[in-house]
Scaffold this motif. Structure first.
Motif, PDB file in Angstrom:
ATOM      1  N   GLU A 157       0.858  -1.173   0.000  1.00  0.00           N
ATOM      2  CA  GLU A 157       0.000   0.000   0.000  1.00  0.00           C
ATOM      3  C   GLU A 157       0.902   1.233   0.000  1.00  0.00           C
ATOM      4  OE1 GLU A 157      -4.063   0.839   2.045  1.00  0.00           O
ATOM      5  OE2 GLU A 157      -2.523   1.626   3.418  1.00  0.00           O
ATOM      6  N   LYS A 197      -2.877   4.619  -1.235  1.00  0.00           N
ATOM      7  CA  LYS A 197      -3.711   5.295  -0.243  1.00  0.00           C
ATOM      8  C   LYS A 197      -3.716   6.791  -0.519  1.00  0.00           C
ATOM      9  CE  LYS A 197      -4.797   5.384   4.666  1.00  0.00           C
ATOM     10  NZ  LYS A 197      -4.498   4.781   5.975  1.00  0.00           N
ATOM     11  N   THR A 221      -7.015   3.045  -1.907  1.00  0.00           N
ATOM     12  CA  THR A 221      -7.566   3.181  -0.562  1.00  0.00           C
ATOM     13  C   THR A 221      -7.982   4.629  -0.350  1.00  0.00           C
ATOM     14  OG1 THR A 221      -6.091   1.443   0.253  1.00  0.00           O
ATOM     15  CG2 THR A 221      -7.126   2.860   1.892  1.00  0.00           C
ATOM     16  N   ILE A 272     -10.948   0.704  -1.806  1.00  0.00           N
ATOM     17  CA  ILE A 272     -11.028   0.279  -0.410  1.00  0.00           C
ATOM     18  C   ILE A 272     -11.452   1.485   0.415  1.00  0.00           C
ATOM     19  CG2 ILE A 272      -9.762  -0.678   1.552  1.00  0.00           C
ATOM     20  CD1 ILE A 272      -7.793  -1.813  -0.629  1.00  0.00           C
ATOM     21  N   CYS A 274     -12.172   3.787   3.648  1.00  0.00           N
ATOM     22  CA  CYS A 274     -11.512   3.962   4.944  1.00  0.00           C
ATOM     23  C   CYS A 274     -11.912   5.302   5.526  1.00  0.00           C
ATOM     24  CB  CYS A 274      -9.992   3.875   4.766  1.00  0.00           C
ATOM     25  SG  CYS A 274      -9.038   4.123   6.271  1.00  0.00           S
ATOM     26  N   GLN A 295     -11.283  -0.615   5.396  1.00  0.00           N
ATOM     27  CA  GLN A 295     -10.255  -0.590   6.430  1.00  0.00           C
ATOM     28  C   GLN A 295     -10.816   0.044   7.692  1.00  0.00           C
ATOM     29  OE1 GLN A 295      -6.682   1.292   4.934  1.00  0.00           O
ATOM     30  NE2 GLN A 295      -6.171  -0.480   3.659  1.00  0.00           N
TER      31      GLN A 295
END
Length: 336
Positions: A157, A197, A221, A272, A274, A295
């Motif tokens: 990541e 991310k 992310t 993803i 988060c 997450q």
């Protein structure tokens, strides 16, 4: 410091005691009438048993004896830098309404120390290991990847929310060109899936997301914490030693949910979600707007069992809806 407020505690949390912990860790029974729902999700070549994983820096090997890691999709390490870092001055963390703000500064053992001391401990857990990598310049990410060559892990990541010391301290993730250079360089140095991310502090997260996708990112992310400040009411001075920090917890969920939706609409790779996730309903919200996985971060501070709770809750929701696969929930925004 009192426990961080991360939302209502689900009924049935395990009481203290070894017997209660053993009962909680016991395998959940299969839904009535057949096999358990299929919770598997794919991030490129990596298949996770379910979509629940920790946010980087919020869960480590020290918690493994207390948490059923065989019930989570993956682990994500604290961000690794090329050289040893001590982090920011204290205080590094304090509560806020519906969450917390932290300025830890990402202490790191450096790549060599991580490979020798920490990676074996992550690998001992019963879940795939995704290594978070960072850098204060584009080249540092590539140095980290070169120094990780030969180490065994299941995914990367790329934390592009780090300040770029080559360009005045702005987050690398605010510059689509810098993001593309980092991601393409990382992708060229590994054969495992590369997650990126993203920072929330951009005028168009879709533009940065597309730059990462075009550079070869496997998944994105969304997103890192939101910058903020908190003052001591007695002194009117910043509580954090670094003055500012990252705000996280339930208060940021609506913001992160919108960014996740905007990103999923803009790219074709998995996203993803988060930000503020502490219950199964939170996770389902992110799946509904297009996330493939989620997450969990701040919720761990009050409820170390939270990832297993959410994974079990997803299975129960699928069973109640007669859904054989969790993927049936993805992108259901607006459906009844």
């Amino acid at each position: 410091m009192t426990a961080v407020t991360t939302g209502p505690r689900p009924v049935g949390d395990p009481p203290a005691g070894e017997d209660a912990r053993a009962r909680f860790f016991a395998a959940a029974p299969a839904p009535e009438g057949g096999a358990a729902p299929d919770l598997r999700v794919r991030l490129g070549s990596l298949t996770l048993r379910n979509p629940v994983m920790p946010a980087s820096g919020c869960f480590g090997p020290e918690l493994a004896p207390l948490v059923p890691t065989s019930e989570i999709g993956a682990t994500v390490t604290k961000t690794v830098f090329a050289r040893r870092r001590g982090g920011n001055p204290t205080h590094r963390l304090t509560e806020t309404p519906m969450g917390m703000i932290n300025s830890v500064g990402i202490p790191s053992l450096g790549t060599d120390g991580f490979v020798r001391e920490m990676l074996p401990r992550y690998r001992a857990m019963a879940a795939p290991v995704i290594v978070s990598v960072g850098g204060l310049a584009v080249g540092e990410y590539l140095t980290v990847m070169d120094e990780l060559a030969g180490a065994r892990f299941d995914g990367v990541e790329v934390n592009v929310s780090c300040p770029n010391l080559e360009h005045g301290g702005l987050d690398i993730g605010t510059d689509p060109d810098a993001v593309a250079r980092v991601v393409s360089g990382v992708v060229a140095r590994t054969d495992v899936p590369v997650l990126v991310k993203l920072t929330p502090m951009v005028s168009s997260i879709a533009e940065v997301a597309r730059a990462a996708e075009e550079a070869g990112a496997t998944a994105l992310t969304v997103a890192n914490s939101f910058p903020g400040m908190t003052l001591d009411p007695r002194t009117r001075r910043p509580v954090l030693g670094n003055r500012v920090g990252g705000v996280s917890g339930p208060a940021v969920k609506p913001l992160a949910l919108r960014l996740t939706w905007a990103t999923a609409e803009a790219v074709g790779v998995p996203v993803i979600g988060c930000g503020g996730i502490s219950t199964v309903d939170d996770a389902l919200d992110f799946l509904a707007v297009g996330a493939t996985a989620v997450q969990v971060g701040t919720a761990h501070f009050a409820r170390p069992f939270v990832m297993a709770e959410i994974a079990r809750g997803l299975a129960a929701r699928c069973a109640a809806a007669d859904a054989t696969r969790l993927t049936d929930y993805v992108r259901t925004l607006g459906e009844t």
